[in-house]
Structure formats: structure tokens, C-alpha cells
Design an enzyme around this catalytic site. Sequence first.
Site, PDB file in Angstrom:
ATOM      1  N   ASP A  31       0.858  -1.189   0.000  1.00 41.34           N
ATOM      2  CA  ASP A  31       0.000   0.000   0.000  1.00 41.34           C
ATOM      3  C   ASP A  31       0.893   1.238   0.000  1.00 41.34           C
ATOM      4  O   ASP A  31       1.921   1.265   0.689  1.00 41.34           O
ATOM      5  CB  ASP A  31      -0.882  -0.019   1.262  1.00 41.34           C
ATOM      6  CG  ASP A  31      -2.090   0.889   1.154  1.00 41.34           C
ATOM      7  OD1 ASP A  31      -3.222   0.401   1.276  1.00 41.34           O
ATOM      8  OD2 ASP A  31      -1.901   2.123   0.959  1.00 41.34           O
ATOM      9  N   GLY A  36      -4.814   5.074   2.556  1.00 40.03           N
ATOM     10  CA  GLY A  36      -4.941   4.127   3.668  1.00 40.03           C
ATOM     11  C   GLY A  36      -4.124   4.554   4.873  1.00 40.03           C
ATOM     12  O   GLY A  36      -3.466   5.603   4.867  1.00 40.03           O
ATOM     13  N   ASN A  91      -3.945   5.401 -12.219  1.00 41.28           N
ATOM     14  CA  ASN A  91      -3.894   4.525 -11.039  1.00 41.28           C
ATOM     15  C   ASN A  91      -4.772   3.292 -11.205  1.00 41.28           C
ATOM     16  O   ASN A  91      -4.316   2.164 -11.040  1.00 41.28           O
ATOM     17  CB  ASN A  91      -4.315   5.297  -9.792  1.00 41.28           C
ATOM     18  CG  ASN A  91      -4.103   4.464  -8.532  1.00 41.28           C
ATOM     19  OD1 ASN A  91      -3.076   3.793  -8.392  1.00 41.28           O
ATOM     20  ND2 ASN A  91      -5.065   4.462  -7.642  1.00 41.28           N
ATOM     21  N   TYR A 140     -14.239   6.957 -13.554  1.00 32.23           N
ATOM     22  CA  TYR A 140     -14.083   5.962 -12.489  1.00 32.23           C
ATOM     23  C   TYR A 140     -14.646   4.607 -12.945  1.00 32.23           C
ATOM     24  O   TYR A 140     -13.946   3.589 -12.931  1.00 32.23           O
ATOM     25  CB  TYR A 140     -14.780   6.426 -11.210  1.00 32.23           C
ATOM     26  CG  TYR A 140     -14.939   5.325 -10.195  1.00 32.23           C
ATOM     27  CD1 TYR A 140     -13.822   4.753  -9.602  1.00 32.23           C
ATOM     28  CD2 TYR A 140     -16.197   4.832  -9.854  1.00 32.23           C
ATOM     29  CE1 TYR A 140     -13.953   3.714  -8.689  1.00 32.23           C
ATOM     30  CE2 TYR A 140     -16.338   3.800  -8.939  1.00 32.23           C
ATOM     31  CZ  TYR A 140     -15.223   3.245  -8.358  1.00 32.23           C
ATOM     32  OH  TYR A 140     -15.354   2.212  -7.467  1.00 32.23           O
ATOM     33  N   LYS A 144     -12.604   0.920 -14.155  1.00 28.90           N
ATOM     34  CA  LYS A 144     -12.840  -0.410 -13.582  1.00 28.90           C
ATOM     35  C   LYS A 144     -13.294  -1.395 -14.663  1.00 28.90           C
ATOM     36  O   LYS A 144     -12.890  -2.558 -14.677  1.00 28.90           O
ATOM     37  CB  LYS A 144     -13.909  -0.315 -12.486  1.00 28.90           C
ATOM     38  CG  LYS A 144     -13.476   0.448 -11.264  1.00 28.90           C
ATOM     39  CD  LYS A 144     -12.560  -0.389 -10.394  1.00 28.90           C
ATOM     40  CE  LYS A 144     -12.244   0.296  -9.087  1.00 28.90           C
ATOM     41  NZ  LYS A 144     -11.452  -0.552  -8.185  1.00 28.90           N
ATOM     42  N   PHE A 168     -21.783  -2.982  -4.603  1.00 27.04           N
ATOM     43  CA  PHE A 168     -22.786  -1.924  -4.594  1.00 27.04           C
ATOM     44  C   PHE A 168     -22.332  -0.952  -3.484  1.00 27.04           C
ATOM     45  O   PHE A 168     -21.214  -0.468  -3.581  1.00 27.04           O
ATOM     46  CB  PHE A 168     -24.184  -2.527  -4.517  1.00 27.04           C
ATOM     47  CG  PHE A 168     -24.615  -3.020  -5.903  1.00 27.04           C
ATOM     48  CD1 PHE A 168     -23.886  -4.015  -6.553  1.00 27.04           C
ATOM     49  CD2 PHE A 168     -25.645  -2.418  -6.599  1.00 27.04           C
ATOM     50  CE1 PHE A 168     -24.196  -4.415  -7.864  1.00 27.04           C
ATOM     51  CE2 PHE A 168     -25.970  -2.813  -7.903  1.00 27.04           C
ATOM     52  CZ  PHE A 168     -25.238  -3.806  -8.525  1.00 27.04           C
ATOM     53  N   ALA A 205     -26.463  16.811   3.976  1.00 24.55           N
ATOM     54  CA  ALA A 205     -27.155  17.331   2.789  1.00 24.55           C
ATOM     55  C   ALA A 205     -27.780  16.159   2.042  1.00 24.55           C
ATOM     56  O   ALA A 205     -27.122  15.137   1.830  1.00 24.55           O
ATOM     57  CB  ALA A 205     -26.165  18.061   1.898  1.00 24.55           C
ATOM     58  N   ARG A 220     -30.269   2.957  -2.595  1.00 23.57           N
ATOM     59  CA  ARG A 220     -29.019   2.203  -2.772  1.00 23.57           C
ATOM     60  C   ARG A 220     -29.092   0.894  -1.992  1.00 23.57           C
ATOM     61  O   ARG A 220     -29.839   0.774  -1.028  1.00 23.57           O
ATOM     62  CB  ARG A 220     -27.817   3.021  -2.250  1.00 23.57           C
ATOM     63  CG  ARG A 220     -27.515   4.268  -3.065  1.00 23.57           C
ATOM     64  CD  ARG A 220     -26.957   3.932  -4.430  1.00 23.57           C
ATOM     65  NE  ARG A 220     -26.667   5.104  -5.230  1.00 23.57           N
ATOM     66  CZ  ARG A 220     -27.548   5.740  -6.012  1.00 23.57           C
ATOM     67  NH1 ARG A 220     -28.793   5.316  -6.075  1.00 23.57           N
ATOM     68  NH2 ARG A 220     -27.181   6.787  -6.728  1.00 23.57           N
TER      69      ARG A 220
HETATM   70  N1  UDP Z   1     -25.823  11.257  -0.661  1.00 24.80           N
HETATM   71  C1  UDP Z   1     -26.465  12.352  -0.093  1.00 24.80           C
HETATM   72  N2  UDP Z   1     -25.724  13.192   0.688  1.00 24.80           N
HETATM   73  C2  UDP Z   1     -24.399  13.006   0.938  1.00 24.80           C
HETATM   74  C3  UDP Z   1     -23.752  11.888   0.356  1.00 24.80           C
HETATM   75  C4  UDP Z   1     -24.503  11.024  -0.437  1.00 24.80           C
HETATM   76  O1  UDP Z   1     -27.648  12.563  -0.298  1.00 24.80           O
HETATM   77  O2  UDP Z   1     -23.788  13.829   1.629  1.00 24.80           O
HETATM   78  C5  UDP Z   1     -26.604  10.331  -1.488  1.00 24.80           C
HETATM   79  C6  UDP Z   1     -26.032  10.167  -2.899  1.00 24.80           C
HETATM   80  O3  UDP Z   1     -26.550  11.162  -3.751  1.00 24.80           O
HETATM   81  C7  UDP Z   1     -26.516   8.765  -3.248  1.00 24.80           C
HETATM   82  C8  UDP Z   1     -26.534   8.035  -1.915  1.00 24.80           C
HETATM   83  O4  UDP Z   1     -26.530   9.055  -0.913  1.00 24.80           O
HETATM   84  O5  UDP Z   1     -27.839   8.806  -3.750  1.00 24.80           O
HETATM   85  C9  UDP Z   1     -25.326   7.155  -1.718  1.00 24.80           C
HETATM   86  O6  UDP Z   1     -24.173   7.906  -2.036  1.00 24.80           O
HETATM   87  P1  UDP Z   1     -22.706   7.414  -1.699  1.00 24.80           P
HETATM   88  O7  UDP Z   1     -21.768   8.499  -2.103  1.00 24.80           O
HETATM   89  O8  UDP Z   1     -22.639   6.923  -0.288  1.00 24.80           O
HETATM   90  O9  UDP Z   1     -22.500   6.115  -2.609  1.00 24.80           O
HETATM   91  P2  UDP Z   1     -22.674   5.919  -4.208  1.00 24.80           P
HETATM   92  O10 UDP Z   1     -24.069   5.416  -4.404  1.00 24.80           O
HETATM   93  O11 UDP Z   1     -22.390   7.204  -4.879  1.00 24.80           O
HETATM   94  O12 UDP Z   1     -21.661   4.867  -4.490  1.00 24.80           O
END
Ligand code: UDP
Length: 328
Positions: A31, A36, A91, A140, A144, A168, A205, A220
Site C-alpha cells: 500500500d 490508507g 492509477n 471511475y 474499472k 454496490f 445534505a 441504494r
Molecule cells: N448522498 C447524499 N448526501 C451526501 C452523500 C450522499 O444525499 O452527503 C446520497 C447520494 O446522492 C446517493 C446516496 O446518498 O444517492 C449514496 O451515495 P454514496 O456516495 O454513499 O454512494 P454511491 O451510491 O455514490 O456509491
Amino acid sequence: MKVLVVGGAGYIGSHMVKMLLADGHQVITFDDLSGGFRDAVLGGEFVEGDLADKLALDNVFALHQPDAVMHFASFIQVGESVQLPDKYYRNNFSNTVNLLDTMTAHRVKRFIFSSTAAIFGEPEYVPIDELHPTRPLNPYGRSKWMVEQMLADYGLAFGLRYVCLRYFNAAGADPAGLLGERHEPETHLIPLVLQAASGRRPHIAVFGRDYDTPDGTCIRDYIHIVDLCSAHLLALNMLNDGGQSNCFNLGNGEGFSVQQVIDATQRITGKSIRVVDAERRAGDPARLVADASRARRVLGWVPRHAELDAIIEDAWRWERTTAGHSNM
Ligand code: UDP
């Protein structure tokens, strides 16, 4: 087995190192500590090094002669990848070419790769299985997906056997409280909500309330870090038993909205959390849910911490440790 864990000082890698050691494997962590933490590596050998440094990589393989490699070292911020695509391709893609070439030179033929649901892009249907089209929407996801395609080619040409695990939403923390999520900057929902609960942030937010979902916020599929790691262990065993290369989507198959995560966090922590409505975040699909039936069928994977409450409880224990308020 002797397992080289690349990126073993990061969030998922450090939990993996712990699980591999508990399962009796020998572990070497490689690493560069760019994302990390040295103290997150709870055992085994540690080598500080950069995947761009081919000589350093070669030395690690020559010295330790690993039987298998798990590769967690990558940049993960979608927004940043749009601004700085070179950083992501260098990277996440080029450095992985270095790693695979070093493996090929040393005849190491078992590889487990951290992939992502971002390879699918905007879902055409949910839950998303492995047959879903792959149309990543940002550098990103593309970096991948490029690695996944390269793995298929290396498999054919060099006999590499590999497993791609498409995560996920990885979340939660070590149930024993020794490890947890420590991204800098933190962008993920669950740790941010918990930081709002512990007082480390003024509010959370919510990025958009006008999605086509029951409460208007994005849905999610959150998967506990321990369940994610147990899938890696099963994949390693499968390759060791002579199993074929494969790709698996990893999630619980159940989605929770941003608002549901906030509500559950308030209930579990007993803290009131200030919520601020914000604009949609670019590139967020309304709903991402995994169909992980292939992992269950082929690997015998059974998630044991599938409840959202369990995920939040373990992450909350870690947040309290990190925030230094152990009496909260
Ligand atoms: N999200 C949010 N506020 C935050 C961070 C994330 O509303 O401060 C929402 C984001 O728009 C998504 C969900 O939470 O719909 C999960 O986001 P995260 O970044 O955790 O993971 P992602 O789905 O992008 O991999």
C-alpha cells in the site's frame, strides 16, 4: 495460502486483511498509504510501495512469492474522476496493468479484483444482475470496466484465473470495533450521516428529493463490509479449488433511500440530525440494487449482516471511537 493484498491499508482492504489472518492465511499488504492508514493493517507483513514502481512490485513478488493477489488499491470518487480522468486511468488502470504483468512474470495466477456497480451506468432494470449491459458513465466506472475486460484477455492469453466483485454500496465497520471507514475526504452517505449525528458535521445534505422513488430520494443497496470480505474469501477458495474465472454482483438485493438511512440513523443513535436539502449530485441513478443470486449460487455466499440497522450500528460504534466520544 500466501495472499498479497494490494491496498490493504484502505477501508475494505484492511477489513480483508483482518479476515484473511483470522482464516489462517499469510498476508502481505502492499500500500502506498495515499488513502490508507498503516495502523489499519492489523497483522501480517507490510510493504509501503506504489504500484507505479515496477521494481518495488517485482521485489515484493520475488521476496514473498504469493499464491494469490487481491487488489483493492484504487481511487473511488466519481466527481473527481470527471475532473481528473488522467489520475483515474493512471492509477486504476495503468497501475493494474503493472500488477498483472508482474503476476504474469512470477506465474501467480489467482486474482481477485474490486470492481463496482458503476460499470453498469444508468440501470435499465433493477435488481441488476451480471447480464445487465455495462455502460459506465464516468472515468471511475470506465477505469474499472477496462480492467475487467483486460482480465478476460489476460485469462485467455496467460492462464490468469480471476474473480471480479462488483460492489454496490459498501458500508459498516468491523463488529469488534477495531476498524472502520476513514476516507479523506469522506463522501459516502452513511459515515457522513453518522458524523452529523456525532456532531463532527453540522448537518447532512440530501442530494435531490425529486427522484422517481417513493420518498423522492435515491435508493441504494448497502452491503456490510464483513459480508463483502466473506465473498472475497469464498472467491479465493473457489479459485484455489480450480474454479473458473467469474464476475459477481455483491449487494443484499434490498434498497434503502437516503431518507430511510437518515431515519434509521436517528433511531439507532438517539441523536437528532439536521437535514439540509441540496441539488442532485451529477451522475446519481435513482435506484441501484444488486441481484447477487449468482454469488449465492456459485460461491455459496450468504450475507450475515444484511440488515441496515446492523450496518449502521457497527458504523456508529466506529464513528464514536473516531469522534473520541466513547460515552455518547
Ligand atoms: N448522498 C447524499 N448526501 C451526501 C452523500 C450522499 O444525499 O452527503 C446520497 C447520494 O446522492 C446517493 C446516496 O446518498 O444517492 C449514496 O451515495 P454514496 O456516495 O454513499 O454512494 P454511491 O451510491 O455514490 O456509491
